[in-house]
Design an enzyme around this catalytic site. Structure first.
Site, PDB file in Angstrom:
ATOM      1  CD  GLU A  42      46.668  43.473  40.389  1.00  0.00           C
ATOM      2  OE1 GLU A  42      45.764  44.186  40.887  1.00  0.00           O
ATOM      3  OE2 GLU A  42      46.710  42.041  40.339  1.00  0.00           O
ATOM      4  CG  ASP A  73      52.866  41.130  44.461  1.00  0.00           C
ATOM      5  OD1 ASP A  73      52.386  40.699  43.518  1.00  0.00           O
ATOM      6  OD2 ASP A  73      52.528  41.201  45.563  1.00  0.00           O
TER       7      ASP A  73
END
Length: 510
Positions: free
Chosen positions: A175, A14
């Site tokens: 997301e 991420d």
């Protein structure tokens, strides 16, 4: 510039990036590990030095009884008017919050919480000073989308209701949103497809930060979902963030996995980078529309080495704990460490508490991420257990239900090394390797793509094999939805108060 992916290997997922002048900074998710949110610095986008962590105090990061792959999700790093902001989610305690600092190498503030649900928050400052806050969202009908509100950046107070702004292209789990203003358009880039083999990055744009957003006709702009995992170098590409370099070129950082074998990976989602250009209609194109490979070429100024590629960090580590005044920032603990469990006292002293590696508490453990398939790790341990319950050693740790531990203990009244393999509800121990009662001991782990091998022996003598374990059983796909990767760590457990002293540690890519 030629370079090689991954630029930060191992469990560093991420990624989010920002540039401040000629400096680039990058952060990653950390889940149940403490300190939280690794922070990196680079001057060329290829070589990255870890500065430390953003969340270093329990007042910033409460991980009490944090579940496996709970804790910190998907941070975003931004710089505005010289101040750095990191916004993230503690899914175990408190939800969405941000911290800030005026000194990127110093301490960060205590959390400022934002009352917007979802995960993967991001911040965007418009030219008029309005601060937009994006995260995952569920609309009134229960459909998953990206939601947005505006906030007061001083207090975290929401100034508008949260509104759905884009549902993505139809992939599951929209997301990881990031909003940018480029050439008069607001671009909203998100991840879809779940952070698995169908992962992808998509983008849309609008004349307003509130939409409506027009989907890029070339979506997904980044994915390997149709690349056969038998032959693809990388899989599960997604969760990206954009930046420009000092020459005005665009880049995307993102994560991907390297399978060890068909549909299995164990060292986590790793940070990659690829060049970005814009087509005639103003849409971004990643790597000229080609798949992402290990050996890449893009604009940049990093100097080339003898092989034509920019020299990159090896992530080699060697520490003499008897000479160190502080531990390297490569180390992390499981959850918030108990007071006194770790100390530097003429060596690294770990003191066992109530919790061991298999608990949901905080064991006496420090670990560093495994960053290479082929690597060797070794420690020198001064530990003379007085009972079979007293254990200390080196572990390959993925979760509390999946780890291989080479431990020093007592068996049949003698000091011995034992390889214990925990896989879900199965536990297997090797035959003991009996060792001298006096003297320090070396414990060693040798990793290959498919196997770990464990060795033990006296400080100045030969090493004996204690057993081996396959990497397959420490792979994410053999577990219940984990987002982390393997650590190589040191531990002490058993009777509370048991102490073990480690004198040195090394990690060498092979």
């Amino acid at each position: 510039m030629k370079y090689k992916n991954p630029i930060i290997p191992g469990f560093y997922p991420d990624p989010s990036i920002c540039r401040a002048g000629e400096d680039y900074y990058l952060v990653n998710s950390s889940f149940e590990f403490f300190p939280g949110v690794p922070l990196f610095h680079s001057r060329d986008l290829v070589n990255w030095e870890q500065l430390g962590y953003v969340l270093t105090r329990k007042s910033q990061l409460d991980l009490t009884e944090c579940r496996t792959s709970g804790g910190i999700y998907a941070p975003t790093l931004r710089c505005h008017n010289g101040r750095f902001y990191m916004v993230t989610t503690n899914v175990s305690h408190g939800g969405n919050f941000y911290v800030w600092t005026d000194d990127i190498r110093g301490e960060w503030s205590d959390p400022v919480f934002v009352k917007q649900g979802g995960i993967d928050p991001s911040l965007f400052w418009d030219e008029d000073g309005t601060v937009y806050f994006q995260s995952t969202h569920s609309d009134g009908a229960g459909s998953q989308c990206i939601g947005q509100c505006t906030i007061d950046i001083e207090t975290g107070e929401t100034l508008t209701p949260t509104r759905p702004i884009w549902y993505g292209t139809g992939g599951k789990c929209p997301e990881g949103p990031h909003l940018y203003k480029i050439g008069g358009y607001y671009y909203l880039m998100i991840a879809e497809g779940g952070t698995e083999y169908g992962h992808m990055e998509t983008i849309a744009r609008s004349c307003s930060p509130w939409g409506p957003f027009e989907s890029c006709p070339g979506n997904p702009i980044l994915t390997h979902r149709d690349v056969n995992p038998r032959f693809g170098e990388f899989q599960a590409l997604g969760h990206g963030d954009l930046t420009t370099d000092t020459a005005g070129n665009w880049w995307i950082v993102f994560h991907a996995i390297r399978p060890s074998q068909f549909m299995l990976h164990h060292i986590g989602r790793e940070t990659m980078i690829a060049p970005v250009t814009f087509d005639g209609d103003g849409w971004p194109v990643v790597n000229h529309g080609r798949p992402i490979t290990q050996e890449m070429e893009g604009p940049g100024c990093a100097e080339s080495g003898k092989d034509g590629f920019a020299p990159q960090n090896s992530f080699f580590q060697e520490e003499d704990f008897t000479a160190e005044s502080a531990l390297s920032c490569k180390w992390a603990c499981l959850r918030n460490p108990e007071t006194g469990s770790t100390a530097l006292e003429n060596g690294l002293v770990l003191t066992a508490g109530e919790n061991g590696l298999e608990s949901a508490g905080a064991p006496a453990f420090i670990g560093r991420r495994q960053q290479h398939f082929e690597a060797a790790a070794e420690t020198l341990l001064d530990f003379c257990p007085d009972a079979e319950q007293a254990e200390a050693g080196i572990t390959v740790f993925h979760t509390r239900e999946h780890h291989y531990d080479l431990l020093l203990t007592r068996r049949e009244g003698r000091r011995a090394a034992v390889l214990r393999r925990r896989v879900c509800d199965l536990l297997v121990e090797s035959a003991p390797v009996f060792l001298p009662e006096e003297g320090k001991l070396r414990l060693r782990v040798e990793a290959s793509r498919l196997q770990y091998r464990f060795f033990a022996g006296p400080e100045d003598g030969g090493l004996s094999s204690a057993g081996e374990g396959c990497t397959q059983l420490l792979s994410t796909e053999c577990m219940n939805c984990t987002f982390t990767g393997c650590f190589i760590g040191l531990f002490c457990q058993g009777e509370p108060g048991t102490k073990a002293r480690f004198e040195r540690f090394s990690y060498r890519p092979e």
